[in-house]
Design a protein around this motif. Sequence first.
Motif, PDB file in Angstrom:
ATOM      1  N   GLU A 116       3.794  10.035  -7.278  1.00  0.00           N
ATOM      2  CA  GLU A 116       3.576   8.723  -7.875  1.00  0.00           C
ATOM      3  C   GLU A 116       2.152   8.230  -7.637  1.00  0.00           C
ATOM      4  OE1 GLU A 116       5.521   7.327  -9.873  1.00  0.00           O
ATOM      5  OE2 GLU A 116       7.364   8.469  -9.557  1.00  0.00           O
ATOM      6  N   PHE A 117       1.589   8.510  -6.467  1.00  0.00           N
ATOM      7  CA  PHE A 117       0.237   8.038  -6.183  1.00  0.00           C
ATOM      8  C   PHE A 117      -0.794   8.780  -7.039  1.00  0.00           C
ATOM      9  CE2 PHE A 117      -3.696   7.789  -3.633  1.00  0.00           C
ATOM     10  CZ  PHE A 117      -3.775   6.414  -3.483  1.00  0.00           C
ATOM     11  N   THR A 118      -0.621  10.083  -7.210  1.00  0.00           N
ATOM     12  CA  THR A 118      -1.520  10.840  -8.072  1.00  0.00           C
ATOM     13  C   THR A 118      -1.413  10.364  -9.512  1.00  0.00           C
ATOM     14  OG1 THR A 118      -1.316  12.774  -6.630  1.00  0.00           O
ATOM     15  CG2 THR A 118      -2.138  13.146  -8.855  1.00  0.00           C
ATOM     16  N   ARG A 119      -0.219  10.073  -9.960  1.00  0.00           N
ATOM     17  CA  ARG A 119      -0.028   9.555 -11.320  1.00  0.00           C
ATOM     18  C   ARG A 119      -0.708   8.194 -11.469  1.00  0.00           C
ATOM     19  NH1 ARG A 119       4.143   6.464 -13.742  1.00  0.00           N
ATOM     20  NH2 ARG A 119       4.416   6.902 -15.980  1.00  0.00           N
ATOM     21  N   PHE A 120      -0.599   7.355 -10.440  1.00  0.00           N
ATOM     22  CA  PHE A 120      -1.252   6.040 -10.490  1.00  0.00           C
ATOM     23  C   PHE A 120      -2.772   6.178 -10.559  1.00  0.00           C
ATOM     24  CE2 PHE A 120      -3.488   2.938  -7.781  1.00  0.00           C
ATOM     25  CZ  PHE A 120      -3.348   1.795  -8.564  1.00  0.00           C
ATOM     26  N   LEU A 121      -3.350   7.074  -9.757  1.00  0.00           N
ATOM     27  CA  LEU A 121      -4.804   7.261  -9.775  1.00  0.00           C
ATOM     28  C   LEU A 121      -5.289   7.758 -11.135  1.00  0.00           C
ATOM     29  CD1 LEU A 121      -5.545   8.878  -6.276  1.00  0.00           C
ATOM     30  CD2 LEU A 121      -5.981   6.521  -7.016  1.00  0.00           C
ATOM     31  N   ASN A 122      -4.544   8.669 -11.735  1.00  0.00           N
ATOM     32  CA  ASN A 122      -4.960   9.200 -13.040  1.00  0.00           C
ATOM     33  C   ASN A 122      -4.872   8.151 -14.139  1.00  0.00           C
ATOM     34  OD1 ASN A 122      -5.560  11.799 -12.095  1.00  0.00           O
ATOM     35  ND2 ASN A 122      -3.428  12.453 -12.296  1.00  0.00           N
ATOM     36  N   HIS A 123      -3.915   7.225 -14.036  1.00  0.00           N
ATOM     37  CA  HIS A 123      -3.814   6.163 -15.041  1.00  0.00           C
ATOM     38  C   HIS A 123      -4.846   5.069 -14.790  1.00  0.00           C
ATOM     39  CE1 HIS A 123      -0.012   8.074 -16.171  1.00  0.00           C
ATOM     40  NE2 HIS A 123       0.002   7.294 -17.248  1.00  0.00           N
ATOM     41  N   ALA A 124      -5.105   4.763 -13.533  1.00  0.00           N
ATOM     42  CA  ALA A 124      -6.053   3.701 -13.227  1.00  0.00           C
ATOM     43  C   ALA A 124      -7.495   4.161 -13.387  1.00  0.00           C
ATOM     44  CB  ALA A 124      -5.831   3.196 -11.799  1.00  0.00           C
ATOM     45  N   LEU A 125      -7.767   5.418 -13.070  1.00  0.00           N
ATOM     46  CA  LEU A 125      -9.127   5.970 -13.152  1.00  0.00           C
ATOM     47  C   LEU A 125      -9.070   7.270 -13.941  1.00  0.00           C
ATOM     48  CD1 LEU A 125     -10.078   5.398  -9.399  1.00  0.00           C
ATOM     49  CD2 LEU A 125     -10.763   3.966 -11.346  1.00  0.00           C
ATOM     50  N   PRO A 126      -9.015   7.198 -15.250  1.00  0.00           N
ATOM     51  CA  PRO A 126      -8.848   8.427 -16.050  1.00  0.00           C
ATOM     52  C   PRO A 126     -10.118   9.252 -16.200  1.00  0.00           C
ATOM     53  CG  PRO A 126      -8.971   6.529 -17.495  1.00  0.00           C
ATOM     54  CD  PRO A 126      -8.989   5.982 -16.104  1.00  0.00           C
ATOM     55  N   SER A 127     -11.272   8.706 -15.882  1.00  0.00           N
ATOM     56  CA  SER A 127     -12.528   9.430 -16.076  1.00  0.00           C
ATOM     57  C   SER A 127     -12.659  10.578 -15.081  1.00  0.00           C
ATOM     58  CB  SER A 127     -13.715   8.474 -15.906  1.00  0.00           C
ATOM     59  OG  SER A 127     -14.942   9.176 -16.002  1.00  0.00           O
ATOM     60  N   VAL A 128     -13.488  11.549 -15.429  1.00  0.00           N
ATOM     61  CA  VAL A 128     -13.753  12.696 -14.557  1.00  0.00           C
ATOM     62  C   VAL A 128     -15.213  12.718 -14.130  1.00  0.00           C
ATOM     63  CG1 VAL A 128     -11.896  14.135 -15.455  1.00  0.00           C
ATOM     64  CG2 VAL A 128     -14.141  14.163 -16.579  1.00  0.00           C
ATOM     65  N   VAL A 189     -10.225  20.161  -1.784  1.00  0.00           N
ATOM     66  CA  VAL A 189      -9.118  20.407  -2.716  1.00  0.00           C
ATOM     67  C   VAL A 189      -8.972  19.248  -3.694  1.00  0.00           C
ATOM     68  CG1 VAL A 189      -6.622  20.746  -2.890  1.00  0.00           C
ATOM     69  CG2 VAL A 189      -7.907  21.893  -1.081  1.00  0.00           C
ATOM     70  N   ASN A 190      -9.044  18.011  -3.203  1.00  0.00           N
ATOM     71  CA  ASN A 190      -8.923  16.856  -4.091  1.00  0.00           C
ATOM     72  C   ASN A 190     -10.110  16.735  -5.031  1.00  0.00           C
ATOM     73  OD1 ASN A 190      -6.454  16.049  -3.116  1.00  0.00           O
ATOM     74  ND2 ASN A 190      -7.289  14.603  -1.641  1.00  0.00           N
ATOM     75  N   ALA A 191     -11.294  17.096  -4.550  1.00  0.00           N
ATOM     76  CA  ALA A 191     -12.468  17.029  -5.419  1.00  0.00           C
ATOM     77  C   ALA A 191     -12.320  17.979  -6.605  1.00  0.00           C
ATOM     78  CB  ALA A 191     -13.723  17.361  -4.612  1.00  0.00           C
ATOM     79  N   VAL A 192     -11.812  19.177  -6.342  1.00  0.00           N
ATOM     80  CA  VAL A 192     -11.591  20.132  -7.435  1.00  0.00           C
ATOM     81  C   VAL A 192     -10.433  19.667  -8.316  1.00  0.00           C
ATOM     82  CG1 VAL A 192     -10.921  22.507  -7.959  1.00  0.00           C
ATOM     83  CG2 VAL A 192     -12.541  22.048  -6.113  1.00  0.00           C
ATOM     84  N   LYS A 193      -9.385  19.133  -7.700  1.00  0.00           N
ATOM     85  CA  LYS A 193      -8.203  18.719  -8.465  1.00  0.00           C
ATOM     86  C   LYS A 193      -8.539  17.602  -9.450  1.00  0.00           C
ATOM     87  CE  LYS A 193      -5.240  15.990  -6.502  1.00  0.00           C
ATOM     88  NZ  LYS A 193      -4.176  15.465  -5.617  1.00  0.00           N
ATOM     89  N   PHE A 194      -9.274  16.583  -9.002  1.00  0.00           N
ATOM     90  CA  PHE A 194      -9.544  15.436  -9.863  1.00  0.00           C
ATOM     91  C   PHE A 194     -10.670  15.694 -10.864  1.00  0.00           C
ATOM     92  CE2 PHE A 194      -7.761  12.957  -6.143  1.00  0.00           C
ATOM     93  CZ  PHE A 194      -6.590  12.625  -6.793  1.00  0.00           C
ATOM     94  N   SER A 195     -11.471  16.737 -10.656  1.00  0.00           N
ATOM     95  CA  SER A 195     -12.607  16.975 -11.539  1.00  0.00           C
ATOM     96  C   SER A 195     -12.380  18.109 -12.528  1.00  0.00           C
ATOM     97  CB  SER A 195     -13.863  17.285 -10.706  1.00  0.00           C
ATOM     98  OG  SER A 195     -13.668  18.442  -9.908  1.00  0.00           O
ATOM     99  N   VAL A 196     -11.598  19.120 -12.164  1.00  0.00           N
ATOM    100  CA  VAL A 196     -11.461  20.318 -12.987  1.00  0.00           C
ATOM    101  C   VAL A 196     -10.047  20.492 -13.534  1.00  0.00           C
ATOM    102  CG1 VAL A 196     -11.719  22.827 -13.030  1.00  0.00           C
ATOM    103  CG2 VAL A 196     -13.320  21.434 -11.708  1.00  0.00           C
ATOM    104  N   PRO A 198      -6.490  19.784 -15.133  1.00  0.00           N
ATOM    105  CA  PRO A 198      -5.895  18.774 -16.025  1.00  0.00           C
ATOM    106  C   PRO A 198      -4.788  18.000 -15.307  1.00  0.00           C
ATOM    107  CG  PRO A 198      -6.083  20.901 -17.133  1.00  0.00           C
ATOM    108  CD  PRO A 198      -6.388  21.147 -15.696  1.00  0.00           C
ATOM    109  N   PRO A 199      -4.555  16.760 -15.696  1.00  0.00           N
ATOM    110  CA  PRO A 199      -3.558  15.929 -14.998  1.00  0.00           C
ATOM    111  C   PRO A 199      -2.164  16.554 -14.940  1.00  0.00           C
ATOM    112  CG  PRO A 199      -4.913  14.556 -16.413  1.00  0.00           C
ATOM    113  CD  PRO A 199      -5.276  15.985 -16.726  1.00  0.00           C
ATOM    114  N   HIS A 200      -1.733  17.248 -16.010  1.00  0.00           N
ATOM    115  CA  HIS A 200      -0.383  17.795 -16.006  1.00  0.00           C
ATOM    116  C   HIS A 200      -0.245  19.026 -15.111  1.00  0.00           C
ATOM    117  CE1 HIS A 200      -2.484  20.205 -19.053  1.00  0.00           C
ATOM    118  NE2 HIS A 200      -1.572  21.147 -18.848  1.00  0.00           N
ATOM    119  N   LEU A 201      -1.359  19.566 -14.620  1.00  0.00           N
ATOM    120  CA  LEU A 201      -1.316  20.711 -13.718  1.00  0.00           C
ATOM    121  C   LEU A 201      -1.730  20.365 -12.291  1.00  0.00           C
ATOM    122  CD1 LEU A 201      -2.892  23.493 -15.995  1.00  0.00           C
ATOM    123  CD2 LEU A 201      -0.462  23.057 -15.549  1.00  0.00           C
ATOM    124  N   GLN A 202      -2.049  19.110 -12.049  1.00  0.00           N
ATOM    125  CA  GLN A 202      -2.541  18.725 -10.723  1.00  0.00           C
ATOM    126  C   GLN A 202      -1.453  18.817  -9.659  1.00  0.00           C
ATOM    127  OE1 GLN A 202      -4.409  14.880 -11.003  1.00  0.00           O
ATOM    128  NE2 GLN A 202      -6.147  15.648 -12.212  1.00  0.00           N
TER     129      GLN A 202
END
Length: 247
Positions: A116-128, A189-196, A198-202
Amino acid sequence: MVGHFVALAQNLALGTTLTAFADAACQHIELCFAGKNTTIPIRPLSKKSTQKSEHQSPTEEESPQEEQQTPLPPPPPQPHTLFSMLKSFPMPGYSAKRTARFVTVVGLVAGTSSFEFTRFLNHALPSVSYGTVATKTVLDLCVYTPVIGTVVMGLNSALAGNGSSYTSKKLATDLPKAYMAAVLFWSPVNAVKFSVIPPHLQVAFTRFFGVLWDITFSYYVNCKVPAPQLEETEEDAQSAKDKQEVE
Protein backbone atom coordinates in the motif's frame (compact mmCIF):
# COMPACT_ATOMS: atom_id res chain seq x y z
CA MET A 1 -11.07 -1.99 -6.85
CA VAL A 2 -11.31 -5.70 -7.59
CA GLY A 3 -8.02 -5.60 -9.47
CA HIS A 4 -6.39 -3.92 -6.48
CA PHE A 5 -7.46 -6.67 -4.09
CA VAL A 6 -6.41 -9.36 -6.56
CA ALA A 7 -2.97 -7.79 -6.85
CA LEU A 8 -2.75 -7.53 -3.06
CA ALA A 9 -3.72 -11.18 -2.64
CA GLN A 10 -1.12 -12.26 -5.18
CA ASN A 11 1.48 -10.15 -3.41
CA LEU A 12 0.65 -11.69 -0.04
CA ALA A 13 0.73 -15.23 -1.42
CA LEU A 14 4.14 -14.67 -2.97
CA GLY A 15 5.40 -12.73 0.02
CA THR A 16 4.43 -15.27 2.67
CA THR A 17 6.02 -18.09 0.68
CA LEU A 18 9.30 -16.25 0.21
CA THR A 19 9.28 -15.06 3.82
CA ALA A 20 8.90 -18.60 5.10
CA PHE A 21 11.80 -19.69 2.90
CA ALA A 22 13.93 -16.77 4.13
CA ASP A 23 13.36 -17.56 7.82
CA ALA A 24 14.04 -21.26 7.26
CA ALA A 25 17.27 -20.37 5.47
CA CYS A 26 18.25 -18.01 8.29
CA GLN A 27 17.66 -20.72 10.90
CA HIS A 28 19.70 -23.23 8.92
CA ILE A 29 22.57 -20.76 8.61
CA GLU A 30 22.44 -20.10 12.36
CA LEU A 31 22.44 -23.84 13.09
CA CYS A 32 25.40 -24.36 10.76
CA PHE A 33 27.43 -21.69 12.53
CA ALA A 34 26.35 -22.99 15.93
CA GLY A 35 27.54 -26.49 14.98
CA LYS A 36 24.30 -28.17 16.01
CA ASN A 37 24.09 -30.26 12.85
CA THR A 38 27.60 -31.73 12.91
CA THR A 39 26.73 -34.79 14.99
CA ILE A 40 27.95 -37.93 13.25
CA PRO A 41 25.88 -41.06 13.88
CA ILE A 42 27.70 -44.17 15.12
CA ARG A 43 28.34 -46.55 12.27
CA PRO A 44 26.56 -49.89 12.90
CA LEU A 45 28.36 -53.21 12.68
CA SER A 46 28.56 -54.78 9.28
CA LYS A 47 26.21 -57.59 8.33
CA LYS A 48 29.09 -60.03 8.12
CA SER A 49 30.28 -59.41 11.66
CA THR A 50 26.71 -59.59 12.96
CA GLN A 51 26.15 -63.01 11.35
CA LYS A 52 29.45 -64.20 12.79
CA SER A 53 28.47 -63.29 16.31
CA GLU A 54 25.09 -65.04 15.92
CA HIS A 55 26.58 -68.35 14.72
CA GLN A 56 29.36 -68.33 17.30
CA SER A 57 28.89 -70.99 20.01
CA PRO A 58 28.77 -69.81 23.64
CA THR A 59 31.79 -72.00 24.54
CA GLU A 60 34.06 -70.48 21.94
CA GLU A 61 36.47 -67.95 23.31
CA GLU A 62 37.06 -64.77 21.41
CA SER A 63 40.53 -63.52 20.82
CA PRO A 64 41.55 -60.19 22.35
CA GLN A 65 41.61 -58.64 18.90
CA GLU A 66 37.98 -59.63 18.31
CA GLU A 67 36.88 -58.46 21.75
CA GLN A 68 38.29 -54.98 21.29
CA GLN A 69 37.18 -53.53 17.99
CA THR A 70 39.05 -50.47 16.88
CA PRO A 71 36.54 -47.64 16.33
CA LEU A 72 36.53 -46.15 12.91
CA PRO A 73 37.67 -42.51 12.73
CA PRO A 74 34.87 -40.07 11.95
CA PRO A 75 34.82 -38.67 8.43
CA PRO A 76 36.08 -35.10 8.01
CA PRO A 77 33.36 -32.44 8.26
CA GLN A 78 31.96 -31.43 4.93
CA PRO A 79 31.49 -27.75 4.04
CA HIS A 80 27.90 -26.51 4.26
CA THR A 81 26.41 -25.64 0.90
CA LEU A 82 22.94 -24.60 -0.19
CA PHE A 83 22.34 -28.08 -1.60
CA SER A 84 23.36 -29.78 1.65
CA MET A 85 21.12 -27.42 3.64
CA LEU A 86 18.11 -28.17 1.43
CA LYS A 87 18.87 -31.89 1.50
CA SER A 88 18.99 -31.99 5.31
CA PHE A 89 15.83 -29.89 5.80
CA PRO A 90 14.60 -29.66 8.46
CA MET A 91 17.74 -29.67 10.59
CA PRO A 92 17.62 -30.61 14.28
CA GLY A 93 16.81 -27.43 16.15
CA TYR A 94 14.64 -25.88 13.43
CA SER A 95 11.62 -24.04 14.90
CA ALA A 96 8.45 -24.04 12.83
CA LYS A 97 6.83 -21.71 15.39
CA ARG A 98 9.48 -19.09 14.72
CA THR A 99 8.82 -19.33 10.98
CA ALA A 100 5.08 -19.01 11.59
CA ARG A 101 5.62 -15.86 13.69
CA PHE A 102 7.94 -14.36 11.10
CA VAL A 103 5.50 -15.08 8.26
CA THR A 104 2.70 -13.46 10.26
CA VAL A 105 4.49 -10.24 11.13
CA VAL A 106 6.61 -9.84 7.98
CA GLY A 107 4.72 -11.70 5.26
CA LEU A 108 1.27 -10.41 6.21
CA VAL A 109 1.66 -7.19 8.21
CA ALA A 110 4.77 -5.77 6.53
CA GLY A 111 3.79 -7.21 3.15
CA THR A 112 0.40 -5.47 3.14
CA SER A 113 1.75 -2.15 4.39
CA SER A 114 4.66 -2.20 1.92
CA PHE A 115 2.30 -2.87 -0.98
CA GLU A 116 0.00 0.00 0.00
CA PHE A 117 2.82 2.44 0.76
CA THR A 118 4.54 1.80 -2.58
CA ARG A 119 1.21 2.27 -4.35
CA PHE A 120 0.67 5.55 -2.47
CA LEU A 121 4.13 6.86 -3.44
CA ASN A 122 3.59 6.03 -7.10
CA HIS A 123 0.23 7.83 -7.15
CA ALA A 124 1.44 10.84 -5.19
CA LEU A 125 4.78 11.17 -7.01
CA PRO A 126 4.39 9.61 -10.47
CA SER A 127 7.46 11.28 -12.01
CA VAL A 128 10.75 9.44 -12.50
CA SER A 129 13.00 12.49 -12.26
CA TYR A 130 16.06 12.39 -10.03
CA GLY A 131 14.41 14.60 -7.43
CA THR A 132 11.25 12.48 -7.30
CA VAL A 133 13.21 9.23 -7.04
CA ALA A 134 15.31 10.69 -4.23
CA THR A 135 12.16 11.89 -2.43
CA LYS A 136 10.53 8.46 -2.69
CA THR A 137 13.68 6.74 -1.43
CA VAL A 138 14.01 9.11 1.54
CA LEU A 139 10.33 8.76 2.47
CA ASP A 140 10.57 4.97 2.29
CA LEU A 141 13.72 4.79 4.44
CA CYS A 142 13.02 7.63 6.89
CA VAL A 143 9.26 7.28 7.37
CA TYR A 144 8.08 3.79 6.49
CA THR A 145 11.12 1.67 7.42
CA PRO A 146 11.55 2.75 11.09
CA VAL A 147 7.81 2.50 11.75
CA ILE A 148 7.32 -0.94 10.24
CA GLY A 149 10.60 -2.15 11.77
CA THR A 150 9.38 -1.19 15.24
CA VAL A 151 5.99 -2.83 14.66
CA VAL A 152 7.48 -6.06 13.29
CA MET A 153 10.14 -6.47 15.97
CA GLY A 154 7.79 -5.59 18.81
CA LEU A 155 4.94 -7.78 17.54
CA ASN A 156 7.25 -10.73 16.97
CA SER A 157 8.59 -10.43 20.51
CA ALA A 158 5.05 -10.27 21.91
CA LEU A 159 3.96 -13.33 19.91
CA ALA A 160 7.00 -15.18 21.27
CA GLY A 161 5.66 -14.63 24.80
CA ASN A 162 8.17 -12.00 25.93
CA GLY A 163 7.19 -9.30 28.38
CA SER A 164 7.18 -5.55 27.86
CA SER A 165 10.54 -5.03 29.58
CA TYR A 166 12.25 -7.57 27.32
CA THR A 167 10.55 -6.17 24.22
CA SER A 168 11.59 -2.61 25.03
CA LYS A 169 15.20 -3.70 25.57
CA LYS A 170 15.02 -5.72 22.35
CA LEU A 171 13.92 -2.65 20.42
CA ALA A 172 16.60 -0.48 22.01
CA THR A 173 19.35 -3.05 21.31
CA ASP A 174 18.61 -4.58 17.91
CA LEU A 175 16.32 -2.12 16.10
CA PRO A 176 19.10 0.47 15.43
CA LYS A 177 21.33 -2.27 13.99
CA ALA A 178 18.53 -3.57 11.77
CA TYR A 179 17.68 -0.04 10.63
CA MET A 180 21.26 0.76 9.61
CA ALA A 181 21.43 -2.52 7.70
CA ALA A 182 18.12 -1.66 6.00
CA VAL A 183 19.40 1.75 4.93
CA LEU A 184 22.53 0.24 3.41
CA PHE A 185 20.59 -2.52 1.65
CA TRP A 186 17.44 -0.76 0.46
CA SER A 187 18.90 2.60 -0.62
CA PRO A 188 20.29 1.35 -3.96
CA VAL A 189 17.42 -1.12 -4.42
CA ASN A 190 14.77 1.59 -3.99
CA ALA A 191 16.66 3.99 -6.23
CA VAL A 192 16.63 1.43 -9.04
CA LYS A 193 13.03 0.41 -8.31
CA PHE A 194 11.58 3.93 -8.46
CA SER A 195 13.66 5.06 -11.46
CA VAL A 196 13.85 2.06 -13.81
CA ILE A 197 11.25 -0.57 -12.87
CA PRO A 198 7.65 0.02 -14.09
CA PRO A 199 5.08 0.43 -11.29
CA HIS A 200 3.32 -2.87 -12.03
CA LEU A 201 6.62 -4.77 -11.63
CA GLN A 202 7.96 -2.96 -8.57
CA VAL A 203 6.36 -5.35 -6.10
CA ALA A 204 7.93 -8.39 -7.76
CA PHE A 205 11.26 -6.55 -7.93
CA THR A 206 11.04 -5.77 -4.22
CA ARG A 207 10.13 -9.36 -3.36
CA PHE A 208 13.14 -10.70 -5.23
CA PHE A 209 15.55 -8.64 -3.16
CA GLY A 210 13.32 -9.03 -0.12
CA VAL A 211 14.33 -12.68 0.20
CA LEU A 212 17.93 -11.66 0.82
CA TRP A 213 16.85 -8.94 3.22
CA ASP A 214 14.42 -11.18 5.14
CA ILE A 215 17.24 -13.66 5.85
CA THR A 216 19.19 -10.84 7.50
CA PHE A 217 16.14 -9.30 9.14
CA SER A 218 15.07 -12.64 10.60
CA TYR A 219 18.34 -12.80 12.49
CA TYR A 220 17.88 -9.32 13.98
CA VAL A 221 14.25 -9.98 14.86
CA ASN A 222 14.85 -13.34 16.56
CA CYS A 223 18.29 -12.97 18.17
CA LYS A 224 18.28 -12.99 21.96
CA VAL A 225 19.08 -9.95 24.06
CA PRO A 226 22.30 -10.55 26.06
CA ALA A 227 21.71 -11.41 29.71
CA PRO A 228 23.82 -8.53 31.15
CA GLN A 229 21.66 -6.00 29.33
CA LEU A 230 18.50 -7.62 30.69
CA GLU A 231 19.93 -7.46 34.20
CA GLU A 232 20.68 -3.77 33.74
CA THR A 233 17.08 -3.21 32.65
CA GLU A 234 15.72 -5.01 35.70
CA GLU A 235 18.02 -3.05 38.00
CA ASP A 236 16.95 0.26 36.44
CA ALA A 237 13.27 -0.68 36.81
CA GLN A 238 13.78 -1.69 40.43
CA SER A 239 15.68 1.51 41.25
CA ALA A 240 12.95 3.62 39.61
CA LYS A 241 10.31 1.74 41.63
CA ASP A 242 12.23 2.26 44.87
CA LYS A 243 12.63 5.95 44.08
CA GLN A 244 8.88 6.33 43.58
CA GLU A 245 8.19 4.56 46.88
CA VAL A 246 10.55 6.88 48.73
CA GLU A 247 8.92 9.94 47.21
